[in-house]
Design a protein around this motif. Structure first.
Motif, PDB file in Angstrom:
ATOM      1  N   LYS A 139      50.731  22.224  52.504  1.00 26.97           N
ATOM      2  CA  LYS A 139      50.688  21.921  53.928  1.00 26.97           C
ATOM      3  C   LYS A 139      50.416  20.445  54.178  1.00 26.97           C
ATOM      4  O   LYS A 139      51.086  19.808  55.004  1.00 26.97           O
ATOM      5  N   GLU A 144      42.332  31.702  55.401  1.00 30.33           N
ATOM      6  CA  GLU A 144      43.587  32.445  55.222  1.00 30.33           C
ATOM      7  C   GLU A 144      43.978  32.521  53.750  1.00 30.33           C
ATOM      8  O   GLU A 144      44.421  33.570  53.260  1.00 30.33           O
ATOM      9  N   GLU A 176      36.247  26.835  59.034  1.00 31.83           N
ATOM     10  CA  GLU A 176      37.636  26.448  58.771  1.00 31.83           C
ATOM     11  C   GLU A 176      37.925  26.138  57.310  1.00 31.83           C
ATOM     12  O   GLU A 176      39.084  26.120  56.908  1.00 31.83           O
ATOM     13  N   ARG A 177      36.893  25.895  56.506  1.00 30.23           N
ATOM     14  CA  ARG A 177      37.083  25.543  55.097  1.00 30.23           C
ATOM     15  C   ARG A 177      35.925  26.100  54.278  1.00 30.23           C
ATOM     16  O   ARG A 177      34.799  26.193  54.751  1.00 30.23           O
ATOM     17  N   SER A 178      36.210  26.421  53.017  1.00 31.06           N
ATOM     18  CA  SER A 178      35.129  26.823  52.125  1.00 31.06           C
ATOM     19  C   SER A 178      34.299  25.597  51.763  1.00 31.06           C
ATOM     20  O   SER A 178      34.814  24.478  51.662  1.00 31.06           O
ATOM     21  N   SER A 226      41.056  27.178  52.915  1.00 36.27           N
ATOM     22  CA  SER A 226      41.077  27.812  54.227  1.00 36.27           C
ATOM     23  C   SER A 226      40.766  29.297  54.103  1.00 36.27           C
ATOM     24  O   SER A 226      41.034  29.920  53.072  1.00 36.27           O
ATOM     25  N   LEU A 263      31.511  29.234  53.843  1.00 33.00           N
ATOM     26  CA  LEU A 263      32.352  28.340  54.627  1.00 33.00           C
ATOM     27  C   LEU A 263      31.493  27.264  55.287  1.00 33.00           C
ATOM     28  O   LEU A 263      30.269  27.410  55.394  1.00 33.00           O
ATOM     29  N   GLU A 288      48.985  26.455  52.642  1.00 32.93           N
ATOM     30  CA  GLU A 288      49.067  27.474  53.674  1.00 32.93           C
ATOM     31  C   GLU A 288      49.926  28.601  53.143  1.00 32.93           C
ATOM     32  O   GLU A 288      50.656  28.448  52.155  1.00 32.93           O
ATOM     33  N   GLU A 318      45.962  20.668  50.645  1.00 30.87           N
ATOM     34  CA  GLU A 318      45.786  21.851  51.502  1.00 30.87           C
ATOM     35  C   GLU A 318      47.013  22.739  51.406  1.00 30.87           C
ATOM     36  O   GLU A 318      48.144  22.281  51.586  1.00 30.87           O
TER      37      GLU A 318
END
Length: 222
Positions: free
Chosen positions: A202, A52, A42-44, A50, A37, A216, A214
């Motif tokens: 998203k 998640e 917050e991001r790879s 993300s 990350l 989600e 992005e």
């Protein structure tokens, strides 16, 4: 003799997924997927995914996820430290999805040597078009989540990788594996997945010459 344990360098995209698929078919056993990350977590680093969504992937794959956070300057040291920790847990190999970029292989062999692991590249030196077709034919589903706007038309973003899209890329002179950095993918379903990822779009972002999609998790599992 027991099957060797391996750690998979995991981007969440098609090449690491196909390399994982082949390694599992060889009889090796997965210890963990390793994703790097950015320093915020917050991001790879590779595909801008993300945590998640990465977690949803690994839950569907039923393989543990290990992550490291790093700036680009810290990346190598953090990656080696993660490999060393996994080697201490029994990993013998680290698997990578690279195809034919020698500087990538050189780096992977260097960091694996530092961690006492064997670097394994199941896709190495195979024909790019054959690999991407193998991925689709195996039943995997991947969406294009990053494109280079100066190399590809905007409507590629969000497209699912299939044979028709591969043919379009060929006609337009685009490498269907994206090895020139033309695009990145997110795998959302396939024979290794217990279920398709419940995702929804998203947002879309533009950063310099890159357009990014992005995802989600959908409300159905929140």
């Amino acid at each position: 003799m027991s099957a060797p344990l391996f750690v998979m360098s995991w981007s969440g995209g098609k090449d690491s997924c196909l390399a994982l698929w082949r390694t599992l078919q060889s009889g090796a056993r997965p210890l963990a997927l390793l994703s790097m990350l950015d320093e915020t977590g917050e991001r790879s680093r590779s595909h801008g995914i993300s945590p998640e969504v990465l977690q949803a992937q690994v839950e569907a794959l039923a393989i543990p996820l290990v992550t490291g956070r790093a700036t680009w300057g810290e990346y190598e040291a953090v990656f080696i430290a993660q490999l060393q920790a996994l080697q201490a847990q029994g990993a013998e190999m680290a698997v990578f999805g690279d195809i034919d970029l020698q500087p990538h292989r050189d780096w992977e062999e260097k960091v694996c040597a530092a961690a006492g692991l064997q670097a394994v590249l199941p896709l190495w030196q195979e024909q790019r078009l054959s690999l991407v077709r193998e991925f689709v034919d195996a039943g995997f589903v991947a969406t294009i989540v990053v494109i280079r706007s100066d190399l590809m038309a905007a409507d590629y973003l969000g497209k699912v990788l299939d044979h028709a899209l591969i043919a379009r890329m060929q006609a337009e002179g685009i490498d269907p594996c994206g090895e020139g950095g033309e695009f990145h993918t997110l795998v959302t379903a396939g024979p290794l997945f217990a279920r398709a990822l419940p995702l929804r779009e998203k947002a879309r972002h533009q950063h310099d010459k890159y357009s990014m999609l992005e995802f989600e998790l959908s409300d159905s599992i929140l």
